[in-house]
Design a protein around this motif. Structure first.
Motif, PDB file in Angstrom:
ATOM      1  N   THR A 748      37.592  29.510  35.412  1.00 27.52           N
ATOM      2  CA  THR A 748      38.892  30.049  35.696  1.00 27.52           C
ATOM      3  C   THR A 748      38.767  31.537  35.771  1.00 27.52           C
ATOM      4  N   ASN A 749      37.714  32.209  35.261  1.00 26.56           N
ATOM      5  CA  ASN A 749      37.739  33.628  35.286  1.00 26.56           C
ATOM      6  C   ASN A 749      36.636  34.467  35.866  1.00 26.56           C
ATOM      7  N   ALA A 822      31.628  41.335  58.731  1.00 24.57           N
ATOM      8  CA  ALA A 822      33.054  40.875  58.800  1.00 24.57           C
ATOM      9  C   ALA A 822      33.442  40.674  57.430  1.00 24.57           C
ATOM     10  N   VAL A 823      34.653  40.744  57.210  1.00 21.70           N
ATOM     11  CA  VAL A 823      35.377  40.673  55.930  1.00 21.70           C
ATOM     12  C   VAL A 823      35.840  39.258  55.640  1.00 21.70           C
ATOM     13  N   VAL A 824      35.624  38.514  54.665  1.00 17.09           N
ATOM     14  CA  VAL A 824      35.975  37.134  54.288  1.00 17.09           C
ATOM     15  C   VAL A 824      36.770  37.228  53.102  1.00 17.09           C
ATOM     16  N   VAL A 825      37.827  36.512  52.927  1.00 11.84           N
ATOM     17  CA  VAL A 825      38.560  36.210  51.934  1.00 11.84           C
ATOM     18  C   VAL A 825      38.289  35.064  51.048  1.00 11.84           C
ATOM     19  N   GLY A 826      37.892  35.370  49.752  1.00 18.55           N
ATOM     20  CA  GLY A 826      37.450  34.328  48.857  1.00 18.55           C
ATOM     21  C   GLY A 826      38.431  34.460  47.743  1.00 18.55           C
ATOM     22  N   TYR A 827      38.631  33.359  46.889  1.00 20.38           N
ATOM     23  CA  TYR A 827      39.189  33.274  45.482  1.00 20.38           C
ATOM     24  C   TYR A 827      38.596  33.049  44.547  1.00 20.38           C
ATOM     25  N   SER A 828      39.103  33.581  43.317  1.00 23.27           N
ATOM     26  CA  SER A 828      38.256  33.403  41.817  1.00 23.27           C
ATOM     27  C   SER A 828      38.705  32.048  41.607  1.00 23.27           C
ATOM     28  N   GLY A 829      38.053  31.506  40.205  1.00 27.59           N
ATOM     29  CA  GLY A 829      38.057  30.150  39.890  1.00 27.59           C
ATOM     30  C   GLY A 829      39.477  29.666  39.683  1.00 27.59           C
ATOM     31  N   GLU A 830      39.539  28.515  39.848  1.00 25.27           N
ATOM     32  CA  GLU A 830      40.841  27.559  39.768  1.00 25.27           C
ATOM     33  C   GLU A 830      40.918  26.966  38.578  1.00 25.27           C
ATOM     34  N   LEU A 863      50.094  25.481  41.392  1.00 25.18           N
ATOM     35  CA  LEU A 863      48.851  24.622  41.737  1.00 25.18           C
ATOM     36  C   LEU A 863      47.745  25.217  41.292  1.00 25.18           C
ATOM     37  N   ARG A 864      47.628  26.520  41.067  1.00 24.35           N
ATOM     38  CA  ARG A 864      46.444  27.387  40.436  1.00 24.35           C
ATOM     39  C   ARG A 864      45.145  27.078  41.170  1.00 24.35           C
ATOM     40  N   GLY A 865      45.210  26.954  42.346  1.00 19.82           N
ATOM     41  CA  GLY A 865      44.060  26.533  43.197  1.00 19.82           C
ATOM     42  C   GLY A 865      44.625  25.937  44.806  1.00 19.82           C
ATOM     43  N   HIS A 866      43.668  25.586  45.507  1.00 18.81           N
ATOM     44  CA  HIS A 866      43.885  25.069  46.803  1.00 18.81           C
ATOM     45  C   HIS A 866      44.354  23.817  46.499  1.00 18.81           C
ATOM     46  N   ASN A 933      43.567  19.760  42.828  1.00 18.39           N
ATOM     47  CA  ASN A 933      42.999  20.819  43.534  1.00 18.39           C
ATOM     48  C   ASN A 933      41.453  20.996  43.252  1.00 18.39           C
ATOM     49  N   GLY A 934      40.756  22.176  43.570  1.00 16.73           N
ATOM     50  CA  GLY A 934      39.317  22.106  43.442  1.00 16.73           C
ATOM     51  C   GLY A 934      38.839  21.776  41.902  1.00 16.73           C
ATOM     52  N   ARG A 935      39.846  22.022  41.033  1.00 17.41           N
ATOM     53  CA  ARG A 935      39.512  21.809  39.658  1.00 17.41           C
ATOM     54  C   ARG A 935      39.512  20.540  39.154  1.00 17.41           C
ATOM     55  N   GLY A 936      40.623  19.939  39.517  1.00  8.62           N
ATOM     56  CA  GLY A 936      40.863  18.656  38.979  1.00  8.62           C
ATOM     57  C   GLY A 936      42.171  18.145  39.513  1.00  8.62           C
TER      58      GLY A 936
END
Length: 1294
Positions: A748-749, A822-830, A863-866, A933-936
């Motif tokens: 998550t961090n 190229a620039v890609v957008v990512g996300y930290s942990g869910e 939602l804390r995630g996708h 989401n991706g976490r559960g």
């Protein structure tokens, strides 16, 4: 036919004047025959007297076999030998002329004639005085032959005259010519240049000897100074070598040597044209001087030099042309050249020819009255003069005769008479030479004789041509006539042709042409006849020719060739050839197999393709047919692979295509090996069309490349070519950045940055690293952070939960950086979602499907995630309406919807509803929805409960059928495993298997509580198919099918043991036990005597349940074989036990143990058998009462408070259960309908009852048609009220 008279030459009469005065008769050697010669252009041909004719004493005009040579050069020590020899009968006499005057050897001392021939020998001392032109004449009574004219030249031994020679003085670099000039001779000598030490003067491009014998120096060197240049002349005739006085060559050194252009020393101007004789050798020469030493080359101005006949000699200074032809006329130029210039000379060549024969006169034997033409055709340049002689006398000096003429150089002798025999001479000459030919004309008279054997048989096949021979001989030439078997002239048939030698050609021949043909020959003196028998056969033909085929490499090909032959022709056969070469089977190879009219070629390869022909042959004819074998396959490897136009990072490949193997190349595949990062591994780089044998390639930096090419056609890819030579490229900065850049946390961090590393081929250097940069997007755009690593992943810690970041990854190596990434957008942990679906609702669609709907409320941050999707969780709690105490057993085991095991339906993405199917009808369910989401998963929604409507039931769980009588079957079944509602009854349909297709099945309904029945009044030995369905209010469910039969079971008894309990004088008692209970299995007891020849005899039939049998009517003191015979499922008689007994009490052998004959054991077994018989009798009595069964007692064990009593006129009292059939899985199965406590049977259709199935069904498995027959007063009865025909009314139910 009379025998021909012995041929005798007839003397000429004095009534006609001969062409020449007659000569005395002379006899030929015994057995001599003359060659058949066609007198071209004349009306008659020379006669051949074959050896078979038997002419032994014929005369022969003279023929020369040795003649003097045209020129003979002699020296003082040589005798003159002029050869002359001839054959003839009578013997030949010789005479000579010298200078056209008679020469008498006996008038000169020292001149003799060799005994037995006309060879003239002149002593050496007379050679000088008697030199001149000589000619030999050979004469007998039939004529005179004349030899060629010989010229005798007498020379003295050559000598070099003494001469005083002065030294030859030149300056360095000047040309030098040293003369030779040997004494002249009719035979030119060979010239050699040597020094005083008898060593040859070295010759080369600068120093060489000409055809005139002079020694030429193109330019003199001081080293050429020698006082002993000696010319030697070798005369072959006198075998003498003479030498000239030595020449002293003095070369003075010079400091003023200057280069000069070439100048020709040979030929010397002016020079007449060269005259070359046809067939001879032409020698042209060019010798030049100059400084530097010139070189010489030759060319023909009016065409190329003749190939194969022109050679260069003497360091290219001499052109020699062999076998000169008339087409060699023209200009031949030599060019001498050095660095200072050129010198040229053109040789004009004219080709002439000494006389040569085009057609020479030929000797021959002729009959009286014939006309002879003797051709004498001679060519040459200039045109030769032709003259004729008769017996050596010029024709101009012979008295004229109207029968003798000369026309266009040919001598024509008309209307020959017997005394016209003579020898003619044709002579031709020009200034290059002369020719002479002798030809005799011999006139004879001979009676007719047929040389072909009489009664010769000829066989020929129809539609072919046959030659019937009738070789005749006589002088004058006989006339020949053929007669057909009908004695008609054969030449009246347009298919016939008569050759001059008497042979009759007939063709094409028909089957009716056979029979005896007659040949008749006659001349003015006699006649003769022979018979030839012709037999016509049927022609050989190919009825089925081999067919051309195309086969892949490795396949086996078979050719077939069927031929038809005349049955009377032998030997005959069929042979196979490949490209004309006959094929045979060999012991060391199975490539070709010949079997009858087939040829098999195993494992065909490309060299096997070609023309395969079959040839059917007989002694008379043959027939042939052929087929082509074409072998196809993958193309061969390409050849001559080259790497061309090598640039810094670009190459061009070129190659030569290999063998296509009869299938065009569709494409070429270029494979590449990178030797640094992937050595030994070739990968496909590109393909080019099949018509393009080249390919351009772009290479990556820092690589060591090899290439290979393979071709592909419709049959696959061929073998690759030999790899090319390696090509290396220099390192460079990366040309691309890694792909697949992603950023997502696994905690998550944190933020885990991953990417797909570059393949080594994209490094462009020995190593590569990755420059990773990232920055936060929220709450405000931060600064870039970066780190250079060797590969993924890169973990960034201390990040807020599910926060966006910009990420970029760039490849770097020692040579530089890659392009801007190229620039890609990512996300930290869910983290787990905090929201849950709301407004969950269920819409009932049918008994197995519902539609579930929901909505998602709350903040997106919760939602804390996708959002990955939703899960629908559902549980089945039981059947609709059952009490709480009956909710425990909900199904056969764990599964979707069972208690404790929820069913899960996953819906990906942002959805608001889903169709949930696969539910059970008439069931209670509860349901919840969660988001994940991706976490559960997040928290579940509120619980929703719903019931599914009632549906059609599943098939009954079991249906057992057992035969209970010859016309009755017992049926027992189980309730459906899934009733899917309230059962309202069962529907049974059945029909006889062999019933016509249009017949209707019988149909019987039962209440829900009925689980068995008995059908009576069925057809004996009939086979039936049953379909049982359960019913609810929504209708019938799927059917359960089973087959049954009233046919007794044809099975063998399974015996535990068999014993011989007692043996008497005329009987024996057999006892047995069963391995397991079997009812009503009958078998036969058979026996046969071992001492007498007799077949097996049947004693009787017995039931297996009896356990004993008394075998009687045996003979005392006799050995017997005893066997039990039953019938298997196929109805075949099978012996299943056998032993031997002896009626005196001895058992052979005893199958049981030794105690089997003890008294106590026999008593025990007898008691056991009696008890078993009693039990079987009670059982049979019970079955014969109509099959009453205690159904009520059985069902009482299943009754609960929901059971309700039912009364049916046909079925008696039953109780029905509406509860879940799973509860009754152990108690609803009834007992056996035949044997108490035994299972009714298996579910294997009629397999266990000897029946088979033949009932038609619809696509859904239901019976075809419904029972609709009117039921009369004889409808279903009760109990055993009699047996009715199933075809008249439905069978009664007991």
């Amino acid at each position: 036919m009379s025998a021909p008279r012995q041929p005798q030459p007839r003397a000429g009469s004095g009534a006609s004047r001969p062409l020449l005065p007659p000569a005395p008769a002379m006899a030929l050697p015994r057995g001599l025959g003359f060659i058949l010669l066609l007198v071209l252009g004349g009306p008659s041909a020379a006669i051949t007297i074959p050896p078979e004719y038997g002419a032994h004493e014929l005369l022969q005009p003279p023929e020369l076999r040795e003649q003097p040579q045209e020129q003979l050069v002699v020296f003082p020590s040589d005798d003159v030998v002029l050869k002359c020899a001839a054959t003839g009968n009578p013997p030949v006499q010789y005479r000579w002329t010298r200078e056209d005057e008679p020469f008498m050897p006996e008038g000169h001392l020292g001149v003799t004639v060799a005994p037995g021939s006309g060879t003239l020998v002149i002593n050496a001392s007379l050679a000088g005085r008697l030199q001149g032109r000589y000619r030999c004449f050979a004469t007998n009574a039939l004529g005179t032959a004349v030899s060629l004219e010989a010229r005798v030249i007498a020379e003295n031994t050559p000598q070099w005259h003494k001469e005083k020679l002065t030294p030859v003085e030149v300056e360095e670099g000047d040309p030098v010519v040293l003369p030779c000039d040997p004494p002249e001779s009719a035979v030119p000598p060979k010239i050699y240049w040597l020094n005083s030490r008898i060593m040859h003067i070295a010759q080369d491009q600068r120093v060489s000897m000409g055809q005139d014998g002079y020694l030429y120096f193109a330019n003199a060197l001081t080293a050429d100074s020698h006082p002993d240049y000696i010319c030697h002349a070798h005369y072959l005739g006198p075998r003498t070598i003479i030498q000239k006085e030595p020449l002293d060559l003095r070369v003075a050194p010079s400091n003023a040597v200057q280069s000069r252009r070439p100048r020709l020393l040979v030929p010397r101007d002016p020079q007449p044209p060269h005259v070359a004789l046809r067939g001879g050798t032409l020698v042209l020469e060019c010798i030049a001087e100059g400084l530097p030493t010139p070189t010489v080359r030759w060319q023909r101005l009016n065409g190329p030099l003749p190939r194969g006949r022109a050679t260069l000699e003497n360091f290219n200074k001499t052109l020699r042309l062999r076998a000169v032809e008339e087409a060699d006329d023209g200009e031949y130029e030599c060019v001498a050249e050095n660095s200072q210039g050129q010198a040229r000379h053109s040789h004009t060549v004219t080709v002439e020819a000494a006389p040569y024969w085009v057609r020479r006169p030929q000797s021959g034997v002729f009959g009286p009255g014939e006309t002879v033409r003797l051709d004498c055709v001679v060519d040459g340049k200039p045109r030769p003069h032709i003259s004729w002689r008769l017996n050596g006398v010029p024709i101009e000096e012979v008295p004229a005769d109207e029968r003798r003429t000369v026309r266009d150089g040919a001598l024509i002798l008309a209307r020959l008479e017997p005394n016209d025999t003579l020898v003619t001479q044709c002579e031709a000459h020009n200034h290059h030479g002369r020719l002479l030919a002798n030809a005799y004309v011999y006139v004879v008279e001979l009676p007719v004789k047929i040389l072909t054997a009489d009664e010769t048989h000829y066989a020929v096949v129809e539609n072919r041509t046959v030659f019937l021979h009738c070789w005749v001989f006589g002088a004058p030439a006989p006339s020949v006539e053929w007669l057909t078997p009908e004695l008609e002239p054969a030449l009246q048939d347009d298919r016939t042709f008569l050759f001059t030698n008497g042979t009759l050609r007939l063709g094409p021949v028909a089957r009716g042409d056979g029979g005896p043909f007659a040949c008749r020959a006659h001349n003015a003196h006699s006649n003769a006849t022979i018979i030839a028998h012709l037999d016509v056969k049927a022609a050989t033909r190919i009825e089925t020719p081999p067919q051309s085929t195309t086969a892949k490499k490795g396949e086996t090909v078979t050719f077939r060739c069927v031929a038809a032959f005349d049955p009377e022709l032998a030997p005959r056969g069929l042979e196979w050839r490949r490209d004309g070469q006959i094929l045979h089977e060999t012991a060391d190879s199975d490539k070709y197999s010949l079997a009858g009219d087939t040829l098999t070629v195993a494992g065909v390869d490309y060299p096997d393709q070609g023309t395969f022909s079959c040839r059917a042959w007989t002694p008379l004819d043959s027939a042939e047919a052929s087929a082509q074998l074409r072998v196809v396959g993958r193309p061969g490897p390409v050849r001559e692979l080259q790497v061309l136009e090598v640039g810094e990072r670009r190459v061009r490949l070129s190659w030569t295509p290999g063998d296509e193997h009869n299938s065009p190349v569709e494409k070429f595949v270029v494979e590449e090996e990178e030797g640094i990062f992937a050595p030994g591994r070739f990968v496909e780089r590109l393909t080019v069309p099949g018509e393009q044998p080249w390919a351009p390639l772009t290479l990556s930096p820092y690589g060591r490349y090899r290439f290979r090419v393979l071709a592909a056609n419709a049959y696959g890819r061929g073998d690759p070519s030999i790899p090319s030579a390696p090509i290396s490229t220099a390192p460079a900065a990366p040309e691309r950045n890694p792909g697949g850049v992603r950023g997502e946390g696994n905690e998550t961090n944190n933020l885990v940055i991953t990417w797909q590393p570059l393949a080594p081929a994209d490094w462009n250097a020995p190593e590569v690293q990755y420059r990773v940069q990232w920055r936060a997007l929220e709450p405000a755009l931060g600064r870039w952070s970066e780190e250079t690593v060797g590969g993924p992943p890169l973990v960034v810690g201390g990040t807020p939960t599910f926060s966006p970041y910009e990420i970029r990854v760039q490849a770097v190596n020692p040579a530089g950086k890659g392009p801007e990434p190229a620039v890609v957008v990512g996300y930290s942990g869910e983290d787990l979602p905090l929201v849950y679906p709301e407004n969950v609702g269920v819409e009932i669609l049918n008994s197995t499907s519902v539609r579930v709907r929901w909505s998602l409320a709350g903040s997106p941050q919760d939602l804390r995630g996708h959002l990955r999707g939703f899960r629908v969780l559902y549980w089945r709690e039981g059947w609709v309406g059952e009490r709480a105490r009956r909710q425990a057993p909900l199904g056969p085991g764990p599964g979707p919807g069972a208690v404790g095991h929820p069913g899960v339906l996953t819906v990906p993405g942002e959805a608001s509803g889903v169709l949930l199917g696969g539910l059970r009808p008439w069931s209670r369910y509860r349901l919840q929805v969660v988001v994940f989401n991706g976490r559960g998963d997040g928290p579940p929604s509120d619980e929703i409960r719903f019931d599914t409507p009632e549906g059609v039931p599943g098939p009954p769980e079991a249906l057992l059928v057992e035969r209970v009588a010859d016309t009755a079957l017992a049926l027992e079944w189980k309730r459906p495993r899934h009733p899917n509602g309230i059962l309202t009854g069962f529907l049974l349909q059945y029909r006889e298997v062999n019933q016509t297709e249009g017949g209707l099945p019988y149909e019987i309904s039962f209440p829900a509580g009925t689980l068995n029945t008995t059908l009576s009044r069925l057809a004996p030995r009939g086979r039936y198919r049953f379909a049982l369905r359960a019913l609810t209010r929504l209708g019938p469910g799927p059917a359960l099918l089973r087959d049954g039969s009233t046919l007794p079971e044809p099975v063998l008894p399974v015996l535990g043991s068999v014993m011989v309990a007692e043996v008497g004088e005329d009987f024996t008692l057999l006892l047995w036990t069963l391995a397991h209970p079997q009812a009503n299995v009958e078998f036969e007891v058979q026996y046969m005597s071992k001492t007498t020849a007799e077949p097996w005899r049947t004693s009787g039939r017995v039931n297996s349940t009896l356990g004993l049998y008394r075998l009687g009517d045996l003979r005392p003191g006799t050995s017997y074989r005893v066997q039990f015979v039953g019938r298997n499922h196929s109805g075949e008689s099978v012996a299943f036990w056998e032993s031997e007994v002896h009626t005196n009490g001895t058992l052979l052998p005893t199958p049981a143990g030794g105690f089997a004959t003890e008294g106590w054991f026999i008593g025990f077994v007898s008691a056991l058998v009696l008890l078993l018989l009693l039990l079987l009798i009670l059982c049979f009595i019970k079955r014969s009462k109509g099959g009453k069964y205690s159904v009520k007692d059985k069902e009482d064990t299943q009754v609960d408070s929901e059971a309700r009593p039912m009364k049916d006129e046909t079925f008696g009292e039953y109780r029905s259960l509406e509860s879940d059939p799973e509860e009754k899985a152990s108690g609803s199965s009834g007992r056996s309908l035949g044997v108490p406590g035994q299972a009714l049977g298996s579910d294997d259709s009629l397999a266990g009852y000897g029946g088979s199935a033949d009932v038609q069904f619809n696509e859904d498995g239901s019976f075809i048609g419904q029972y609709s027959g009117a039921r009369g007063p004889d409808g279903p009865g009760t109990g055993s009220s009699g047996t009715a025909s199933p075809t008249a009314a439905p069978p009664a139910l007991d």
